[in-house]
Design a protein around this motif. Structure first.
Motif, PDB file in Angstrom:
ATOM      1  N   TYR A 116      -6.713  -3.627  -9.204  1.00  0.00           N
ATOM      2  CA  TYR A 116      -5.400  -4.155  -8.815  1.00  0.00           C
ATOM      3  C   TYR A 116      -5.540  -5.561  -8.231  1.00  0.00           C
ATOM      4  N   GLU A 128      11.629  -3.362  -4.666  1.00  0.00           N
ATOM      5  CA  GLU A 128      10.162  -3.343  -4.588  1.00  0.00           C
ATOM      6  C   GLU A 128       9.680  -2.840  -3.230  1.00  0.00           C
ATOM      7  N   SER A 130      -0.349   2.786  -3.931  1.00  0.00           N
ATOM      8  CA  SER A 130      -0.878   3.552  -2.800  1.00  0.00           C
ATOM      9  C   SER A 130       0.216   4.389  -2.142  1.00  0.00           C
ATOM     10  N   ARG A 131       1.478   4.036  -2.387  1.00  0.00           N
ATOM     11  CA  ARG A 131       2.602   4.821  -1.848  1.00  0.00           C
ATOM     12  C   ARG A 131       3.169   5.770  -2.914  1.00  0.00           C
ATOM     13  N   TYR A 132       2.289   6.280  -3.758  1.00  0.00           N
ATOM     14  CA  TYR A 132       2.699   7.145  -4.876  1.00  0.00           C
ATOM     15  C   TYR A 132       3.508   8.343  -4.368  1.00  0.00           C
ATOM     16  N   HIS A 143      -5.595  -3.762 -19.761  1.00  0.00           N
ATOM     17  CA  HIS A 143      -4.257  -3.339 -20.196  1.00  0.00           C
ATOM     18  C   HIS A 143      -4.274  -2.852 -21.646  1.00  0.00           C
ATOM     19  N   ASP A 144      -5.009  -3.569 -22.499  1.00  0.00           N
ATOM     20  CA  ASP A 144      -5.116  -3.149 -23.910  1.00  0.00           C
ATOM     21  C   ASP A 144      -5.821  -1.812 -24.016  1.00  0.00           C
ATOM     22  N   LEU A 153      -7.156   3.476  -3.678  1.00  0.00           N
ATOM     23  CA  LEU A 153      -6.407   2.313  -3.179  1.00  0.00           C
ATOM     24  C   LEU A 153      -6.413   2.233  -1.658  1.00  0.00           C
ATOM     25  N   SER A 174       7.111  -0.004  -5.146  1.00  0.00           N
ATOM     26  CA  SER A 174       6.803  -1.089  -6.081  1.00  0.00           C
ATOM     27  C   SER A 174       6.566  -0.567  -7.499  1.00  0.00           C
ATOM     28  N   LYS A 179       5.921  -5.863  -0.207  1.00  0.00           N
ATOM     29  CA  LYS A 179       5.053  -4.753  -0.575  1.00  0.00           C
ATOM     30  C   LYS A 179       4.879  -4.693  -2.087  1.00  0.00           C
ATOM     31  N   SER A 180       5.326  -5.696  -2.791  1.00  0.00           N
ATOM     32  CA  SER A 180       5.280  -5.636  -4.247  1.00  0.00           C
ATOM     33  C   SER A 180       3.847  -5.691  -4.753  1.00  0.00           C
ATOM     34  N   LEU A 181       3.522  -4.721  -5.623  1.00  0.00           N
ATOM     35  CA  LEU A 181       2.213  -4.700  -6.257  1.00  0.00           C
ATOM     36  C   LEU A 181       2.180  -5.639  -7.463  1.00  0.00           C
ATOM     37  N   LEU A 182       3.343  -6.136  -7.839  1.00  0.00           N
ATOM     38  CA  LEU A 182       3.428  -6.946  -9.049  1.00  0.00           C
ATOM     39  C   LEU A 182       3.100  -8.410  -8.810  1.00  0.00           C
ATOM     40  N   PRO A 208       6.725  -8.301 -15.088  1.00  0.00           N
ATOM     41  CA  PRO A 208       7.331  -9.532 -14.564  1.00  0.00           C
ATOM     42  C   PRO A 208       7.273 -10.676 -15.575  1.00  0.00           C
ATOM     43  N   ARG A 226       3.080  -4.202 -26.410  1.00  0.00           N
ATOM     44  CA  ARG A 226       1.956  -4.774 -25.666  1.00  0.00           C
ATOM     45  C   ARG A 226       2.473  -5.517 -24.441  1.00  0.00           C
ATOM     46  N   GLY A 286      -1.891   3.689 -13.018  1.00  0.00           N
ATOM     47  CA  GLY A 286      -1.556   5.107 -12.888  1.00  0.00           C
ATOM     48  C   GLY A 286      -1.904   5.875 -14.158  1.00  0.00           C
ATOM     49  N   GLN A 287      -1.651   5.241 -15.297  1.00  0.00           N
ATOM     50  CA  GLN A 287      -1.960   5.918 -16.563  1.00  0.00           C
ATOM     51  C   GLN A 287      -3.469   6.001 -16.781  1.00  0.00           C
ATOM     52  N   PRO A 330       5.044   4.459  -8.831  1.00  0.00           N
ATOM     53  CA  PRO A 330       4.039   5.020  -9.732  1.00  0.00           C
ATOM     54  C   PRO A 330       2.812   4.114  -9.823  1.00  0.00           C
ATOM     55  N   GLY A 331       1.660   4.693  -9.550  1.00  0.00           N
ATOM     56  CA  GLY A 331       0.428   3.911  -9.656  1.00  0.00           C
ATOM     57  C   GLY A 331       0.053   3.166  -8.400  1.00  0.00           C
ATOM     58  N   TYR A 361      -0.181  -9.418 -10.394  1.00  0.00           N
ATOM     59  CA  TYR A 361      -0.327  -8.977 -11.784  1.00  0.00           C
ATOM     60  C   TYR A 361      -0.797 -10.116 -12.696  1.00  0.00           C
ATOM     61  N   HIS A 365      -1.960  -4.173 -13.933  1.00  0.00           N
ATOM     62  CA  HIS A 365      -0.607  -3.696 -13.674  1.00  0.00           C
ATOM     63  C   HIS A 365      -0.675  -2.273 -13.123  1.00  0.00           C
ATOM     64  N   PRO A 366      -0.035  -2.008 -11.977  1.00  0.00           N
ATOM     65  CA  PRO A 366      -0.167  -0.674 -11.366  1.00  0.00           C
ATOM     66  C   PRO A 366       0.384   0.461 -12.225  1.00  0.00           C
ATOM     67  N   TYR A 367       1.375   0.170 -13.060  1.00  0.00           N
ATOM     68  CA  TYR A 367       1.882   1.264 -13.903  1.00  0.00           C
ATOM     69  C   TYR A 367       0.796   1.730 -14.873  1.00  0.00           C
ATOM     70  N   LEU A 368       0.066   0.758 -15.449  1.00  0.00           N
ATOM     71  CA  LEU A 368      -1.029   1.128 -16.338  1.00  0.00           C
ATOM     72  C   LEU A 368      -2.213   1.661 -15.539  1.00  0.00           C
ATOM     73  N   TRP A 377       1.228  11.820 -26.078  1.00  0.00           N
ATOM     74  CA  TRP A 377       0.413  11.770 -24.851  1.00  0.00           C
ATOM     75  C   TRP A 377       1.192  12.199 -23.617  1.00  0.00           C
TER      76      TRP A 377
END
Lengths: 105, 294
Positions: free
Chosen positions: A62, B234, B199-201, A16-17, A98, B238, A3-6, B155, B62, A72-73, B196-197, A9, A67-70, B83
């Motif tokens: 995605y 994960e 679909s399973r948020y 991302h920038d 999603l 994830s 289930k990894s979203l990474l 990663p 970065r 979310g942001q 976070p971010g 990536y 990257h899913p963390y970004l 922020w």
């Protein structure tokens, strides 16, 4: 099945920038809120990447490797960042994008 | 010749601050009791410095040039970064840094073959440091803090064996490189299950969380290193749950010891499971593990 979203990536994506600059720079953030297109014009985004941002299509972003963390942001930069209101709206729209592809404009 | 006088693991979920008042009383009690224990037991341990390992969350570097570990060497740490203020909803804080200890940590890691980076200027903190400092009122203890921001996000992520090695080096540095009699508190900040971010948020994996708390309080590090894998975390959420590798650093530093849990809370709006652990650093804690091998 993982289930990894990474797994998909892609560190080279320009989005991302954009997200990192927006959270670090209040002036850029204000401009993004007033005139999003002008900010996007300054980033060498792939056409499909830009279109996905404009359509609030996180599924496509995605799948491209954002990257899913970004992600979310980015949703909070678009829909709101306060804990009790905007951030909840952002989470709900992100999850909707999603899972069903439907979000607020 | 320093000593580790406190070791704990505690979550930093941001929604827990901003949405605390919306949580049911039993959830609030577990959160409150956990942070009160963190504050009270650190104060009682009388450390000279607190070292916190926590997920950087892509805040300071970065994505294409991302350090696995970044030590904060500033003389003072302030947060949260602009922020993140409305998102977390916590108060502003300032806490003294400890430049000598940060330098000794940086130097000691490099000399032990562990690549770390360090920043002498101000670091940006989101919930990673801001939540434990404000919820635990660590800034009111008058004890300097050394933050170590960890890559739990980009990663390839340093996984359990690497984090445990880093923890072992941390323990060795405290025991052998720091001044005689120096007392150090260690905190692993992060978790429990969350995505976070993704679909399973809103999904919290309670089965994983309860299993994890049992695992890390058992003191059975062989089992922990075998079972607490990147893939396992994960699967439970994830891009978020893996920040529990910060706890692995701390248990690597103290060695196999049992811990106490302060209860578990699963509240959907927090978008993350909650549970904290404080490990038993007494001789009895070590003896107990020796009597009950895995």
């Amino acid at each position: 099945m993982s289930k990894s979203l990474l797994k998909s990536y892609d560190p080279s994506l320009v989005v991302h920038d954009l997200v990192q600059d927006l959270k670090w720079d209040p002036a850029l953030r204000n401009e993004f809120a007033r005139n999003e297109a002008a900010v996007l014009d300054r980033y060498p985004l792939e056409p499909a990447e830009r279109q996905a941002i404009e359509k609030r299509d996180f599924r496509t972003l995605y799948d491209m490797g954002m990257h899913p963390y970004l992600g979310g942001q980015l949703s909070r930069l678009i829909w709101g960042n306060d804990a009790g209101g905007g951030a909840i709206r952002a989470v709900n729209n992100l999850v909707a994008s999603l899972t069903s592809g439907k979000t607020e404009p | 010749m320093g000593d580790i006088v406190f070791a704990g693991g505690i979550p930093h979920l941001p929604a827990m601050v901003g949405l605390y008042d919306r949580a049911p009383p039993d959830v609030q009690a577990i959160v409150r009791n956990s942070y009160e224990a963190l504050h009270t037991e650190i104060k009682a341990a009388k450390p000279d410095a607190i070292i916190v390992f926590a997920n950087d969350h892509l805040v300071n570097s970065r994505i294409r040039s991302y350090p696995d570990f970044l030590i904060g060497m500033a003389s003072e740490h302030r947060g949260p970064h602009e922020w993140f203020k409305p998102w977390i909803g916590c108060r502003d804080y300032a806490i003294k840094g400890d430049q000598r200890t940060a330098a000794a940590l940086f130097r000691g890691m490099i000399r032990r073959g562990i690549r770390m980076f360090a920043e002498t200027g101000p670091l940006k903190f989101d919930d990673n440091i801001s939540v434990p400092v404000t919820m635990g009122e660590l800034d009111k203890l008058g004890i300097p803090l050394v933050p170590v921001l960890q890559n739990c996000t980009v990663p390839p992520i340093p996984e359990q064996h690497r984090c445990y090695e880093v923890g072992q080096a941390l323990g060795d540095i405290i025991r052998n490189d720091l001044p005689p009699g120096m007392r150090v508190a260690l905190i692993g900040s992060g978790g429990l299950s969350h995505e976070p971010g993704g679909s399973r948020y809103y999904v919290i994996d309670e089965e994983f969380d309860r299993w994890f708390l049992e695992l890390v309080t058992s003191g059975d590090h062989d089992r922990m290193l075998k079972e607490l894998t990147f893939d396992r975390m994960e699967a439970s959420g994830s891009g978020g749950t893996v920040e529990l590798f910060a706890w692995v650093v701390i248990v690597g530093a103290i060695g196999p010891r049992p811990g106490r849990s302060f209860g578990y809370a699963n509240f959907r709006d927090f978008r993350c499971g909650f549970g904290a652990v404080i490990w038993d650093l007494s001789k009895q804690g070590m003896d107990k593990r020796e009597r009950e091998p895995a």
